[in-house]
Structure formats: C-alpha cells, structure tokens
Write a protein that holds these residues in place. Structure first.
Motif, PDB file in Angstrom:
ATOM      1  N   PHE A   1      -3.371   8.007   0.290  1.00  0.00           N
ATOM      2  CA  PHE A   1      -3.065   6.388  -0.136  1.00  0.00           C
ATOM      3  C   PHE A   1      -3.393   6.227  -1.104  1.00  0.00           C
ATOM      4  O   PHE A   1      -4.293   6.695  -1.772  1.00  0.00           O
ATOM      5  CB  PHE A   1      -3.621   5.844   1.321  1.00  0.00           C
ATOM      6  CG  PHE A   1      -5.118   5.924   1.277  1.00  0.00           C
ATOM      7  CD1 PHE A   1      -6.035   5.132   0.733  1.00  0.00           C
ATOM      8  CD2 PHE A   1      -5.512   6.645   2.596  1.00  0.00           C
ATOM      9  CE1 PHE A   1      -7.202   5.163   0.919  1.00  0.00           C
ATOM     10  CE2 PHE A   1      -6.848   6.662   2.694  1.00  0.00           C
ATOM     11  CZ  PHE A   1      -7.613   6.051   1.958  1.00  0.00           C
TER      12      PHE A   1
ATOM     13  N   PRO B   1      -3.788  -3.488   9.292  1.00  0.00           N
ATOM     14  CA  PRO B   1      -4.320  -3.738   7.801  1.00  0.00           C
ATOM     15  C   PRO B   1      -3.994  -5.041   7.414  1.00  0.00           C
ATOM     16  O   PRO B   1      -3.074  -5.629   7.397  1.00  0.00           O
ATOM     17  CB  PRO B   1      -3.505  -2.573   7.314  1.00  0.00           C
ATOM     18  CG  PRO B   1      -2.315  -2.636   7.957  1.00  0.00           C
ATOM     19  CD  PRO B   1      -2.681  -2.905   9.275  1.00  0.00           C
TER      20      PRO B   1
ATOM     21  N   THR C   1     -10.625  -4.547   5.952  1.00  0.00           N
ATOM     22  CA  THR C   1      -9.498  -3.317   5.775  1.00  0.00           C
ATOM     23  C   THR C   1     -10.189  -2.339   4.814  1.00  0.00           C
ATOM     24  O   THR C   1      -9.818  -1.196   4.875  1.00  0.00           O
ATOM     25  CB  THR C   1      -8.257  -4.040   5.248  1.00  0.00           C
ATOM     26  OG1 THR C   1      -7.931  -5.025   6.331  1.00  0.00           O
ATOM     27  CG2 THR C   1      -7.116  -2.991   5.504  1.00  0.00           C
ATOM     28  N   LEU C   2     -10.870  -2.601   4.050  1.00  0.00           N
ATOM     29  CA  LEU C   2     -11.143  -1.352   2.906  1.00  0.00           C
ATOM     30  C   LEU C   2     -12.262  -0.563   3.729  1.00  0.00           C
ATOM     31  O   LEU C   2     -12.141   0.707   3.458  1.00  0.00           O
ATOM     32  CB  LEU C   2     -12.135  -2.052   1.684  1.00  0.00           C
ATOM     33  CG  LEU C   2     -12.338  -1.226   0.754  1.00  0.00           C
ATOM     34  CD1 LEU C   2     -10.975  -0.648   0.030  1.00  0.00           C
ATOM     35  CD2 LEU C   2     -13.368  -1.593  -0.277  1.00  0.00           C
TER      36      LEU C   2
ATOM     37  N   VAL D   1       0.855  -1.243  -0.098  1.00  0.00           N
ATOM     38  CA  VAL D   1      -0.006  -0.024   0.004  1.00  0.00           C
ATOM     39  C   VAL D   1       0.954   1.200   0.228  1.00  0.00           C
ATOM     40  O   VAL D   1       1.834   1.280   0.542  1.00  0.00           O
ATOM     41  CB  VAL D   1      -0.970   0.044   1.346  1.00  0.00           C
ATOM     42  CG1 VAL D   1      -0.179  -0.142   2.341  1.00  0.00           C
ATOM     43  CG2 VAL D   1      -2.012   1.268   1.089  1.00  0.00           C
TER      44      VAL D   1
ATOM     45  N   TYR E   1      -7.441   6.014   8.174  1.00  0.00           N
ATOM     46  CA  TYR E   1      -6.004   6.418   8.386  1.00  0.00           C
ATOM     47  C   TYR E   1      -5.713   7.935   8.084  1.00  0.00           C
ATOM     48  O   TYR E   1      -4.901   8.617   8.898  1.00  0.00           O
ATOM     49  CB  TYR E   1      -5.272   5.864   7.222  1.00  0.00           C
ATOM     50  CG  TYR E   1      -4.576   4.481   7.360  1.00  0.00           C
ATOM     51  CD1 TYR E   1      -3.959   4.387   8.435  1.00  0.00           C
ATOM     52  CD2 TYR E   1      -4.841   3.543   6.591  1.00  0.00           C
ATOM     53  CE1 TYR E   1      -3.443   3.083   8.744  1.00  0.00           C
ATOM     54  CE2 TYR E   1      -4.156   2.431   6.601  1.00  0.00           C
ATOM     55  CZ  TYR E   1      -3.492   1.968   7.757  1.00  0.00           C
ATOM     56  OH  TYR E   1      -2.946   0.792   8.009  1.00  0.00           O
TER      57      TYR E   1
ATOM     58  N   ASN F   1     -11.654  -0.011   6.842  1.00  0.00           N
ATOM     59  CA  ASN F   1     -11.041   0.658   8.002  1.00  0.00           C
ATOM     60  C   ASN F   1      -9.959   1.708   7.277  1.00  0.00           C
ATOM     61  O   ASN F   1      -9.597   2.526   7.929  1.00  0.00           O
ATOM     62  CB  ASN F   1     -10.053  -0.406   8.995  1.00  0.00           C
ATOM     63  CG  ASN F   1     -10.984  -0.993   9.908  1.00  0.00           C
ATOM     64  OD1 ASN F   1     -11.880  -0.216  10.482  1.00  0.00           O
ATOM     65  ND2 ASN F   1     -10.861  -2.289  10.180  1.00  0.00           N
ATOM     66  N   ILE F   2      -9.617   1.548   6.084  1.00  0.00           N
ATOM     67  CA  ILE F   2      -8.404   2.248   5.413  1.00  0.00           C
ATOM     68  C   ILE F   2      -8.880   3.820   5.670  1.00  0.00           C
ATOM     69  O   ILE F   2      -8.011   4.757   6.028  1.00  0.00           O
ATOM     70  CB  ILE F   2      -8.519   1.758   4.022  1.00  0.00           C
ATOM     71  CG1 ILE F   2      -7.393   0.717   4.040  1.00  0.00           C
ATOM     72  CG2 ILE F   2      -7.804   3.140   3.275  1.00  0.00           C
ATOM     73  CD1 ILE F   2      -6.927   0.404   2.571  1.00  0.00           C
TER      74      ILE F   2
ATOM     75  N   LEU G   1      -3.895  -5.991   3.423  1.00  0.00           N
ATOM     76  CA  LEU G   1      -4.356  -5.596   2.050  1.00  0.00           C
ATOM     77  C   LEU G   1      -4.323  -6.510   1.091  1.00  0.00           C
ATOM     78  O   LEU G   1      -5.228  -6.413  -0.044  1.00  0.00           O
ATOM     79  CB  LEU G   1      -3.041  -4.610   1.585  1.00  0.00           C
ATOM     80  CG  LEU G   1      -3.065  -3.232   1.728  1.00  0.00           C
ATOM     81  CD1 LEU G   1      -4.198  -2.557   1.322  1.00  0.00           C
ATOM     82  CD2 LEU G   1      -3.001  -2.820   3.045  1.00  0.00           C
TER      83      LEU G   1
ATOM     84  N   ILE H   1      -4.172   2.166  -3.240  1.00  0.00           N
ATOM     85  CA  ILE H   1      -4.127   0.569  -3.060  1.00  0.00           C
ATOM     86  C   ILE H   1      -4.179   0.072  -4.431  1.00  0.00           C
ATOM     87  O   ILE H   1      -4.441   0.909  -5.313  1.00  0.00           O
ATOM     88  CB  ILE H   1      -5.171   0.231  -1.879  1.00  0.00           C
ATOM     89  CG1 ILE H   1      -6.848   0.522  -2.501  1.00  0.00           C
ATOM     90  CG2 ILE H   1      -4.996   0.679  -0.730  1.00  0.00           C
ATOM     91  CD1 ILE H   1      -7.913  -0.204  -1.873  1.00  0.00           C
TER      92      ILE H   1
ATOM     93  N   THR I   1      -8.101  -6.823   0.794  1.00  0.00           N
ATOM     94  CA  THR I   1      -8.793  -5.645   0.461  1.00  0.00           C
ATOM     95  C   THR I   1      -8.540  -5.437  -1.159  1.00  0.00           C
ATOM     96  O   THR I   1      -9.327  -5.181  -1.764  1.00  0.00           O
ATOM     97  CB  THR I   1      -8.077  -4.373   1.064  1.00  0.00           C
ATOM     98  OG1 THR I   1      -8.303  -4.338   2.349  1.00  0.00           O
ATOM     99  CG2 THR I   1      -8.625  -2.991   0.765  1.00  0.00           C
TER     100      THR I   1
END
Lengths: 399, 127
Positions: free
Chosen positions: A42, A367, A339-340, A26, A346, A342-343, A369, A44, A372
């Motif tokens: 960020f 995380p 995680t998607l 990431v 950040y 929760n991202i 990824l 991804i 995600t």
C-alpha cells in the motif's frame, strides 16, 4: 503478466481514487492468483497536509481549532488528545463539569462514527437498504450534537483547561429522548446484521486477523478489540469522566457470545462496534444524570516542558505529543492517528481474500486517511507547481 | 515505579508519563527491557530542537507511557531500526526518515511514506 504453473498472477491497483474507498485516497497494489489475493502493498501520503508543521507556527489556543480539522468524523478526538497533552505538560486539573461535558460529546461522536461505519460496511457488501437505515439513524445523533454544541461536525467544545460551552439544563430532557430513540434504532440494526444470511455469508471469516498478529502489528481500537485484544484507552489510562462511570469494554469475547464469528473478521468488527454504541449510550445517560455543577475551565500559563495526551477515538488510540520552550508556539507537536497504527494489519487481513471481498476487507478497519496523511503536489506540464501559482490560476479562473 | 537501571542516564516523570534518556548504543538493551514488560509501541516522535535531534520511542503500558529518548547530532543522523523488536515500528520509522531525514539502518522497507519519491532537498520538519 507472469504465468506460473497454469495460474496467472495479476497485479490489481485499487485506488488512490476508488469507489470503495470513497472518503480517502490510499493506493493498494494487490497481486492476485485467480480470485485470491497473494501479496499486499500500500501507498499513503496522497492527502498529507502538513498539520504538524502548521501547528508549530500557531499559538497554543489556535491549535485546538487546527487539530479539530484533521478529521471530519472524529473532530472531537484530536483536540481531546491535544488538550490533554497540554494539560499533562502544565499539570492542570480540569474541573469536573468540563470532564463530564467532554465525555458526553466524545461518546456521542463515537455513536455517530460507528453508525456511519455500519452504513459504509453495509454498502460495501451491496446492501444499500441497510446503508440508508444506518445513516437515517445517524441523523438522530447528529441533531443531538447540533443541539448540544451548535454544530453537526467540528463541535469546537475544547479549550486548554476545560470546555468552551455549557450544556443547558433544558437540553438534557431532549437528549434523553433522543438517546432512547437511538437505543431502539441500534437494536433494530443489530437484529438486521445478525439475522440476515447475506451479511453472514459475506462477512464470516472474511478479512480475519488473529490476536497474535494484532498485537505484533500494534493494532488499536475496535480493530484490536475485535481480534480479542483487551485494550481501551478510556479504561486503561483513566481520564475525563470515564473512571466515575460504570461501563464495559467490548471485545471479541462479547461478540462471540451473540453470534458466530472469527477473530477480527467482518462480523466481529460489526458486532464490536454496534455493542460499543450501546455502551456509549449508557455512558452518556449516566453522565447526563450525574453532571456536576461548577466551573467550566481552569486558567493556565504556558511553561517549558513536554506532555503526552491520548484518547480512544472511534477508530482507536489518538496520540499527541507536545513540547514547549515556554513561548507562544510549540517547538514540536506530534500527532499519531489511529489509522496509521491499523494500516499494517491490512497485510494479514487482505491475504487470501477474494477479489469481490476487497472493498469490505479494506473498509473493515474503518480507515480514515485524512487523519493519517495530514502535502500534496500539483504538476502542470511536468513541473511542480508552487502555492502562489495555484492561487494565481484560481483567481484567473474564477474572476 | 518503572526503572531501567544503568541503561538510562536520566529519567523524568510527569503524571503517568515517564521519560528515560538512553544512549544510542544502549537502545537495544532498553528495548529488550520494555518488551519484557509487555509494552505496546504507541508511536515514534522525531524532533529537531535546533542544536540537536531527538527521537522518542513511546511505549504504552496500561495507564503509563514509557518514552525512550535518544539524542542524535544534526550531521548525518543515523539510528538502527527497532522493527526486529517491534514490527509495528515500520511505518513510524519511514515517517521519521521522510520528515526529519534521519537514516534508519537495516529498515526492511526504506521507501518514502508521505513525501513524493522524487522530492529532494530539505526535510519538512528540520529547522
């Protein structure tokens, strides 16, 4: 570089490949003023594997194995949500024994994931001894998973309508013994995390997330609970054996009773996860004691329809949506990994963090990824390389 | 029992999962209602069903999942962003734009999410 009022604002790229985010690619673009992060961006998509597309070309029973390989750490959670989505679509009632077996493996997986995270968190703040302790103790639960399922990861326990393998009576005694050892090991870990001033100094108030921000940005799992959002899919959406077992949801409030921490900071994240290990041990012990006798699965027949299944993975809510036209393949299979969700947190979490605390702040939401992203492109001499070309190059190299 | 009244044209229930079909122009009203209930946005699913496209907005409310279904034509599909009501939708809408090529109007950050920036042509989840 732009100079403003005597400060220089620098842009630091963290990732896609970075020692602090070892597991998954990431890219963070962090603007810093002096030592403090002032802007977060960020990117991804570095490990998108097109699982949703693949899934629409597999048979219903093959998808269970495909989704199991989305993530190596929560390889029980994705099939759990998937089979529940199909069961919801077809209206199947799962036998009680299968419900209990699913719960037991799910909770053991949570223990191993949280211990893994505790180790990583310790390593990110430079406490490598504690990392070794946490991962040594994780072996206990991995051995137990191997004993019960035959595998340390990718347990392959699920099938639509029930489970594939039984838990033998002879393994229950060994499981109890290992759980007792785990409880002791977790006590020791909690003592170190609470007593060590180095951890308190590196973690207190770092990467905090207020309850309002957590709700607004739709945080899930321990990340939301450590910000005092009381939600847990296991309790809120009763499924498997969770409604029959006595257990508590751990939130920031419980962590606050034990030690000084702020909403969503590293200390509260650590405590919420370590206390959840205790709850998971409690759940597994009860489930092993009450394990009902009976069938392992219910037969099923595919029909037209749509269904949603979700499960509280170690990182939060896993969401699967399936749609069928009655054929062998789904016409749509949507996967939302925790995680998607929760991202986006950040952005408030990394704001105002010191450069030295970036690794632990990134690691604090646990995380994952690979869950995600789930396509990668390879360029050779400036041209995009097709799959056949890659295979040919591989063959030539390893002939 | 959850009701949306005149906003939805069709509703379906299966266990704890409730589906409402909402006309595109009524989506804002439906969002206000679900926001008032205290729902959390779980995710957004886009699906290509051959003849048309569908967007499902999944909201979780305790044990229930409320899904708002919006049906779109395949030629230049457009939908207004819901980030004003649910900021959590920002990444899900970017995914929708990437994988299905649905244009999200007024999206605050309409960059590519998963696919590479320079990629052109058919969107991967279109039939």
């Amino acid at each position: 570089m732009r100079i403003e009022k005597g400060y220089s604002r620098l842009r630091i790229p963290v990732g896609p490949v970075h020692p602090a985010i070892a597991e998954s690619p990431v890219k963070f673009m962090l603007d810093v003023e002096g030592e403090v992060v002032v802007r977060v961006d960020f990117e991804i998509g570095y490990s998108h594997r097109g699982i949703e597309y693949l899934s629409q070309r597999r048979r219903w029973d093959q998808i269970t194995y495909l989704v199991e390989r989305i993530c190596g750490i929560c390889s029980h959670s994705h099939p759990f949500a998937y089979v529940q989505a199909v069961e919801n679509m077809l209206g199947i009632e799962v036998p009680d024994r299968a419900k209990y077996i699913r719960t037991i493996i799910g909770e053991l997986e949570r223990i191993q994931s949280h211990l893994l995270w505790a180790g990583i968190a310790a390593e990110e703040i430079g406490y490598e001894t504690l990392f070794m302790y946490a991962w040594r103790d994780r072996e206990i639960v991995n051995e137990l998973l191997e004993l019960l399922t035959g595998n340390r990861v990718n347990y392959a326990m699920h099938r639509i309508g029930g489970v594939r393998r039984n838990i033998r009576e002879s393994s229950i005694g060994v499981a109890r013994e290992k759980l007792r050892k785990l409880a002791e090991a977790n006590e020791k870990l909690k003592r170190i995390f609470l007593k060590d001033t180095r951890i308190a100094e590196r973690g207190l108030g770092v990467a905090a997330l207020s309850r309002e921000d957590a709700i607004k940005l739709g945080a899930v799992g321990p990340n939301a609970r450590s910000s005092n959002v009381d939600e847990d899919i296991r309790r809120d959406d009763p499924h498997a054996a969770y409604p029959y077992i006595d257990w508590d949801v751990i939130t920031y409030k419980r962590a606050r009773e034990i030690a000084e921490c702020n909403e969503g900071d590293v200390i509260s994240q650590v405590l919420v996860r370590l206390l959840e290990i205790d709850e998971s041990i409690k759940i597994v012990e009860q489930a092993l004691k009450d394990l009902p006798k009976g069938l392992m699965f219910t037969p099923w027949r595919m029909e037209e329809g749509e269904g949603i299944g979700r499960y509280e993975a170690p990182r939060g809510e896993v969401f699967h949506y399936v749609r069928s036209d009655g054929s062998d393949h789904p016409i749509r299979h949507k996967i939302r990994a925790p995680t998607l969700a929760n991202i986006p947190t950040y952005i408030p979490k990394l704001m105002g963090v010191q450069v030295a605390d970036i690794p632990i702040a990134i690691a604090s939401i646990d995380p994952c990824l690979c869950c995600t992203d789930r396509m990668c492109t390879v360029t050779l001499n400036g041209k995009m390389v097709e799959w056949d070309k890659i295979r040919e190059l591989c063959r030539r190299k390893y002939r | 029992m959850i009701e949306l009244g005149k906003i939805s044209v069709e509703s379906k229930e299966r266990g704890n999962r409730v589906y409402f079909t909402v006309p595109k122009e009524m989506l804002t009203d439906a969002l206000e209602v679900v926001k008032g209930m205290g729902c959390r946005l779980s995710t957004i699913t886009g699906a290509d069903l051959g003849s048309h496209l569908e967007i499902l907005y999944h909201f979780s409310l305790k044990e229930k999942i409320i899904s708002l279904r919006v049906i779109l034509g395949k030629e230049c599909p457009e939908i207004h962003t819901i980030t004003g009501h649910f900021p959590a939708a920002i990444l899900y809408e970017r995914e929708l734009m990437d994988l299905l090529g649905i244009k999200v109007i007024d999206h605050p950050d309409p960059r590519r999410l998963i696919l590479p920036e320079e990629m052109e042509g058919k969107h991967p989840l279109r039939r």
